[in-house]
Design an enzyme around this catalytic site. Structure first.
Site, mmCIF file in Angstrom:
data_model
loop_
_atom_site.group_PDB
_atom_site.id
_atom_site.type_symbol
_atom_site.label_atom_id
_atom_site.label_comp_id
_atom_site.label_asym_id
_atom_site.label_seq_id
_atom_site.Cartn_x
_atom_site.Cartn_y
_atom_site.Cartn_z
ATOM 1 N N GLU A 371 0.815 -1.207 0.000
ATOM 2 C CA GLU A 371 0.000 0.000 0.000
ATOM 3 C C GLU A 371 0.855 1.267 0.000
ATOM 4 O O GLU A 371 0.583 2.209 -0.743
ATOM 5 C CB GLU A 371 -0.941 0.002 1.210
ATOM 6 C CG GLU A 371 -1.935 -1.121 1.232
ATOM 7 C CD GLU A 371 -2.756 -1.218 -0.040
ATOM 8 O OE1 GLU A 371 -2.911 -0.198 -0.733
ATOM 9 O OE2 GLU A 371 -3.223 -2.310 -0.359
ATOM 10 N N GLU A 394 0.565 -2.123 -10.170
ATOM 11 C CA GLU A 394 0.321 -3.174 -9.177
ATOM 12 C C GLU A 394 1.574 -3.999 -8.915
ATOM 13 O O GLU A 394 1.899 -4.331 -7.772
ATOM 14 C CB GLU A 394 -0.807 -4.090 -9.658
ATOM 15 C CG GLU A 394 -2.192 -3.578 -9.347
ATOM 16 C CD GLU A 394 -2.435 -3.493 -7.851
ATOM 17 O OE1 GLU A 394 -2.190 -4.476 -7.129
ATOM 18 O OE2 GLU A 394 -2.871 -2.428 -7.403
ATOM 19 N N HIS A 458 -4.848 -6.240 -11.313
ATOM 20 C CA HIS A 458 -4.307 -7.133 -10.288
ATOM 21 C C HIS A 458 -3.804 -8.442 -10.900
ATOM 22 O O HIS A 458 -3.064 -9.185 -10.257
ATOM 23 C CB HIS A 458 -5.366 -7.423 -9.224
ATOM 24 C CG HIS A 458 -5.795 -6.199 -8.485
ATOM 25 N ND1 HIS A 458 -6.815 -5.383 -8.918
ATOM 26 C CD2 HIS A 458 -5.329 -5.644 -7.339
ATOM 27 C CE1 HIS A 458 -6.957 -4.380 -8.077
ATOM 28 N NE2 HIS A 458 -6.077 -4.510 -7.104
#
Length: 680
Positions: A371, A394, A458
């Site tokens: 994050e 990602e 993702h």
């Protein structure tokens, strides 16, 4: 980039794809701020690298001075770059190498309007000479000058369109959270006047919504959309008993880490908005290792933030997410049984749900690092959270999450090439993602292919994760820290790793000095090869390792000759610009092949180009015979040529110099030759 995908997660990023309830939000002259004796960050001086090409360890004050100087000379820089009279540069970030080279990242405006996709990076030598310019858009000055500032469509039309798009994602908002603003959209195709509208609310799974919708100001058509939410003593749930940076004394303590930019950890207490309440207590002991204790998740999140801060500062020389010494903050206990975590630019914070049944908070070390890295990416390359650049965004969070785990070397959570292995998101003890073979999760892709940009970010991150693993450890079966891996390659050829420290350093320098908002897989290959050349030289094992690892996931070709299951391989991997309206030959020398070429000669071409329809491609045999591979077409507006062609060359003697002849037939767009591979 394709207008049907989201552009970039400028505000937030989530760990997990929404469909799987997993959204880890992931995205002038040389300054004298850094002294002549500037040194690379201690752990960054990877053995064998050119010391001068490594990033210098800058203090926040030194970085601030670089920014000040860049701002004082930005008008002169704009003039040198040939920007129009109504274009201006906005300084966004500056990094510096030990040898004095500065890499300044700019945004652009046109008549005062933000140019989305107009970002660029200027590299200058210590003497102030411009060495290189990397642009997110290939739009010409004439194309930008042609953009008018008068809209034919009312702002209300753009807002209505944005609300409809947000409703499809679950938002119940009846008005935009930010009124439509005029922008110039230059991230794909010809620049044009547009509106950017932002809608808030919540998505279907409870993740905050911050949907950005780009609307054509002339026709009212939707051009693009992107989701801005990327997805003392601590007795933690995942990392055991650890030391935390806290503040206070006597009988009053709180989770404020004054040694790391005053990072704070707050309790949302099942809420979904606001900052929450700062964790405080009468002793300096936090949590008991169980999810039932509200302080436990806080201890994990606080520890993850500290370890990530230390990794970037001590290994990469970056003090804080923005490099300015200012800490972000963490929020835990978001929502009820919320199975996700995310980064948000708007609050400059990380937020964590408590998982299914509120029993498995998403606060493990690698999730925290993932994050926070979204924040680093947002404040450096700004990779669009859409298409191939979204997958790279990602992957960057996964790559540095692995880096943080290995750096931290926490006994109960040692380094590995797995993502989210501690949070048991699948309920069966398996990790969320695998870097050695991404497809093991059932959705991620192992290698690049032409449709990768349409896959959820993702899962389109898989090839880049795979590249990083191969570059670090190599292919085949091996065990690292007790975890078994077995990494395949797309071409069936082995890859020898160069070591994780070198791989991390190459990716970080590429992220901060070569990547832009629109970087795709082909451009990532070009950027990482350029960095490997700067650090180790173009004839080094490290440079070859980067090329081989990319080739192993079907991006570009392997350097030199070789043999694969299809036969002998000969290639040219010398990256070279393709000038507008020009013809360039790229030679491939073939030797040691008996007789004639095969009737199924394989010709793999990798060219980065902003309008592939400009290009005519021919394979030219040693005797001058040309075999047409691709014609030009004014209607073929896609990016890049990454194709494998089959040629019947059985009448040609194999040995000799073959050429890939590239003709740029139309003006206005340019590109870069990356590689051509002939397989006999």
């Amino acid at each position: 980039m394709r207008p049907t995908h989201s552009r970039r997660a400028t505000a937030t990023g989530a760990l997990i794809a929404a469909a799987a309830l997993l959204a880890v939000g992931m995205q002038g002259g040389a300054a004298s701020a850094a002294p002549e004796s500037a040194t690379a960050a201690p752990a960054a001086a990877v053995k064998g690298a050119d010391p001068g090409a490594l990033p210098a360890k800058l203090s926040p004050a030194q970085r601030a001075e670089l920014l000040r100087e860049a701002n004082s000379t930005k008008a002169a820089t704009a003039k040198e770059l040939g920007l129009g009279a109504t274009e201006k540069l906005v300084v966004r970030d500056v990094v510096k190498d030990v040898d004095g080279t500065t890499h300044t990242r700019y945004e652009r405006t046109l008549d005062g309007l933000p140019v989305l996709g107009g970002d660029l990076v200027v590299a200058e030598s210590k003497s102030g000479a411009t060495q290189d310019v990397t642009k997110a858009s290939k739009a010409t000055g004439a194309q930008l000058k042609a953009v008018g500032t008068t809209a034919d469509v009312a702002p209300a039309t753009a807002e209505k369109q944005a609300l409809t798009a947000a409703k499809a994602d679950g938002s119940k908002s009846t008005e935009a959270s930010k009124a439509p603003r005029k922008v110039v959209w230059a991230a794909s195709g010809t620049p044009q006047l547009a509106y950017e509208t932002v809608v808030g609310g919540l998505q279907h799974d409870g993740t905050p919504n911050e949907l950005h919708v780009i609307t054509d100001a002339s026709s009212g058509a939707k051009l693009f959309e992107w989701q801005a939410i990327e997805t003392g003593t601590g007795n933690t749930q995942y990392s055991g008993t650890v030391t935390l940076g806290t503040s206070g004394s006597g009988s009053s303590f709180n989770l404020t880490d004054s040694a790391r930019g005053n990072h704070k950890t707050y309790n949302l207490n099942r809420g979904t908005s606001g900052t929450g309440t700062l964790f405080s207590g009468t002793d300096d002991v936090w949590g008991n290792g169980s999810a039932s204790n509200t302080e436990t998740a806080a201890a994990d999140a606080h520890y993850g933030a500290a370890e990530t801060w230390d990794f970037y500062k001590n290994v990469m020389g970056r003090t804080g997410i923005k490099g300015d010494g200012v800490g972000a903050y963490s929020r835990v206990h978001y929502g009820n049984s919320y199975v996700n975590a995310f980064w948000s630019d708007s609050c400059f914070c990380m937020t964590y749900g408590d998982g299914s049944g509120n029993l498995a908070p998403l606060t493990s070390l690698d999730v925290a690092a993932h994050e926070m890295t979204h924040g680093v990416t947002s404040n450096t390359a700004g990779l669009n959270y859409s298409g191939e650049s979204g997958g790279l965004n990602e992957a960057t969070s996964d790559i540095f999450a692995a880096g943080v785990e290995f750096y931290s070397n926490t006994a109960t959570d040692p380094g590995d090439y797995l993502v989210g292995e501690k949070i048991d998101i699948n309920g069966d003890g398996t990790p969320l993602r695998y870097m050695d073979k991404p497809s093991k999760d059932g959705a991620s892709k192992d290698s690049w292919y032409s449709g990768l940009g349409s896959v959820d970010v993702h899962y389109s991150s898989g090839p880049a994760n795979h590249f990083f693993y191969l570059l670090s450890e190599g292919s085949g079966a091996k065990t690292v820290n007790g975890v078994s891996y077995n990494s395949p390659t797309s071409d069936g050829l082995p890859v020898t790793g160069i070591g994780r420290d070198k791989a991390l350093q190459i990716w970080f320098k590429a992220l901060t000095t070569k990547f832009t908002s629109t970087t795709n897989y082909a451009a990532a290959r070009t950027g990482t090869l350029a960095v490997a050349g700067e650090l180790y030289g173009t004839s080094s094992a490290e440079y070859a390792g980067v090329a081989n690892a990319w080739a192993a996931i079907a991006v570009g070709s392997r350097p030199g000759g070789g043999t694969d299951p299809g036969g002998k391989v000969f290639q040219n991997t010398t990256v070279k610009a393709i000038a507008d309206r020009s013809t360039t030959n790229f030679p491939v020398v073939v030797s040691g092949v008996t007789g004639n070429a095969p009737s199924t000669l394989s010709v793999a071409v990798n060219i980065t180009h902003t309008y592939r329809g400009d290009l005519i491609l021919d394979l030219v045999a040693p005797d001058g015979t040309a075999y047409r591979l691709k014609n030009s077409s004014s209607s073929d507006s896609a990016d890049n040529v990454v194709e494998t062609y089959t040629v019947n060359a059985s009448s040609e003697v194999a040995n000799g110099t073959w050429n890939l002849r590239v003709q740029d037939a139309y003006s206005g767009d340019t590109g870069t030759f990356n590689s051509v591979k002939l397989t006999f």
